[in-house]
Design an enzyme around this catalytic site. Structure first.
Site, short mmCIF file in Angstrom:
data_model
loop_
_atom_site.label_atom_id
_atom_site.label_comp_id
_atom_site.label_asym_id
_atom_site.label_seq_id
_atom_site.Cartn_x
_atom_site.Cartn_y
_atom_site.Cartn_z
N GLY A 76 -7.98 3.65 -2.23
CA GLY A 76 -7.55 4.41 -1.06
C GLY A 76 -6.46 5.42 -1.36
O GLY A 76 -6.49 6.55 -0.86
N CYS A 339 1.94 -3.22 0.90
CA CYS A 339 1.78 -2.17 -0.10
C CYS A 339 3.12 -1.78 -0.69
O CYS A 339 3.19 -1.33 -1.81
CB CYS A 339 1.15 -0.93 0.51
C1 LIG Z 1 -3.92 2.19 5.51
C2 LIG Z 1 -3.93 2.15 4.03
N1 LIG Z 1 -4.15 3.27 3.32
C3 LIG Z 1 -4.18 3.27 1.98
C4 LIG Z 1 -3.97 2.12 1.27
C5 LIG Z 1 -4.02 2.17 -0.23
O1 LIG Z 1 -5.27 1.69 -0.70
P1 LIG Z 1 -5.44 1.22 -2.23
O2 LIG Z 1 -4.76 -0.09 -2.35
O3 LIG Z 1 -6.93 1.12 -2.40
O4 LIG Z 1 -4.87 2.28 -3.09
C6 LIG Z 1 -3.71 0.92 1.95
C7 LIG Z 1 -3.40 -0.33 1.22
O5 LIG Z 1 -2.82 -1.25 1.75
C8 LIG Z 1 -3.70 0.94 3.37
O6 LIG Z 1 -3.47 -0.18 4.07
#
Ligand SMILES: Cc1ncc(COP(=O)(O)O)c(C=O)c1O
Length: 392
Positions: A76, A339
């Site tokens: 993401g 995150c």
């Molecule tokens: C809303 C949102 N966007 C982006 C991401 C990032 O995704 P990735 O872990 O695949 O890089 C996250 C991860 O928690 C998320 O919750």
């Protein structure tokens, strides 16, 4: 079926989810006998190339769009970066409209574009539950288009911390009216909400397999046929020159399988996780009465993202000790967004909602693998940890 027999209770499914056994089975041949490079023109390569293209077709057909509009990425964060940086440059966009509640993958990228002088950033108003004020969005778009300029609107679908969900169709229609481009970070809703891209007026959206029981490090983006852009990562012709680098074949095959399972079972799974959330709300209310609150729309069983319940506990000096004590009891949950766990800074989302810092918040997030018994156990532990503090 779950592939782990860990005795811990895992209620942090907005951070990541457990790999589905059926997804692992689909991936295994591409980690073992089918080890070729999809760019090789010989038979060993052609086998894996066709698996990648089959996966792309599966993802496209689930979203009712064309395979030419699907590009695989490492997840993401990369997909959001790619869209924001490339759309701004390729479409000469001078304005971005966003909200303070976006994931850092979006917010930090936009900050950088602004610092480099490439765009002017406008923040749309939000209400106390994090809902976007669509009238304000329209006012901002009206002002920008009256200057004969075009905006990029970047607003997430489901908020990872507070479970507030945006109406993609309504928002897209407003963007369309003002000829704005529309990106939505759909990382938390992909696989949980059916999305028909023939119906949704949206230019860009994203998915990350580890949020819907696929593997980590693999995701994708959808780029509408009329919204294409310059390559993001150079140095290879992969992903039709858009993203150089040898493909994560097993991850891609698994992503398609995970999305297929999620789409097929989303109704049943959402119903199950909503029953878990409802049970937790009811039990917390029995213990804390009206002194417990739920951040954003996460406590709303109709409008909130089913999997997220962000609990705001009564005022105390507990701080992160609640989370710490739950961890000791074998319960994995998260304070704010997982995150950014490890960073000293509190949640930018809860800060933007002007939450009282003396009321600790814990985000519980559920999956198809959780049970009512687990929820009951967790609430019992919360009561044991929290009640002595409140009684002081
Ligand atoms: C809303 C949102 N966007 C982006 C991401 C990032 O995704 P990735 O872990 O695949 O890089 C996250 C991860 O928690 C998320 O919750």
């Amino acid at each position: 079926m779950s592939i782990s027999s860990s005795s811990r209770i895992y209620l942090d499914n907005a951070a990541t989810t457990q790999l589905d056994k059926a997804v692992l089975d689909e991936m295994m041949p591409y980690l073992t006998e089918h080890f070729g490079n999809p760019s090789s023109t010989h038979g060993t390569g052609r086998i894996v190339k066709s698996a990648v293209e089959k996966a792309r077709k599966t993802v496209a057909s689930l979203l009712n769009t064309s395979p030419a509009e699907i590009f695989f990425t490492s997840g993401g964060t990369e997909a959001d970066n790619m869209i924001l940086r490339c759309a701004v440059r390729s479409h000469n966009l001078k304005h971005i409209i966003t909200s303070p509640l976006e994931h850092h993958a979006v917010l930090h990228t936009i900050e950088e574009l602004e610092k480099a002088g490439e765009v002017k950033v406008h923040f749309v108003n939000i209400d106390k539950n994090g809902n976007v004020d669509l009238n304000h969005l329209e006012e901002l778009l009206n002002t920008i288009s009256s200057q004969n300029e075009r905006a990029l609107v970047s607003l997430m679908h489901g908020n990872n911390e507070i479970g507030t969900v945006l109406d993609l169709k309504k928002t897209g229609e407003i963007c369309e009216k003002y000829n704005a481009m529309f990106h939505s970070d759909t990382v938390q809703t992909m696989g949980y909400y059916k999305m028909d891209l023939q119906e949704l007026p949206i230019h860009y959206l994203v998915g990350s397999a580890h949020k819907f029981h696929g593997a980590k490090g693999i995701g994708f983006l959808y780029v509408r046929h009329d919204a294409g852009f310059c390559p993001f990562q150079t140095g290879g012709a992969q992903e039709r020159n858009m993203r150089g680098g040898t493909e994560n074949v097993a991850g891609i095959v698994g992503l398609a399988k995970a999305l297929e399972i999620s789409f097929a079972e989303s109704e049943a799974h959402n119903k199950h996780i909503l029953s878990l959330k409802s049970r937790m709300i009811e039990k917390l209310r029995t213990i804390f009465g009206e002194e417990v609150d739920f951040n954003g729309e996460s406590g709303n069983l109709e409008t909130g993202l089913p999997k997220v319940l962000s609990v705001q506990f009564p005022k105390s000096d507990m701080g992160d000790m609640l989370l710490f004590n739950l961890d000791i009891q074998g319960i994995s949950a998260s304070g704010g967004s997982a995150c950014s766990s490890g960073s000293e800074i509190g949640s930018h989302v809860l800060t933007a909602l002007k939450n009282d810092p003396s009321r600790p918040s814990v985000r519980f997030s559920f999956s198809k693998y959780n049970t009512i018994e687990e929820v009951d156990y967790v609430v019992e532990k919360i009561s044991e940890i929290y009640m002595p503090v409140l009684a002081k």
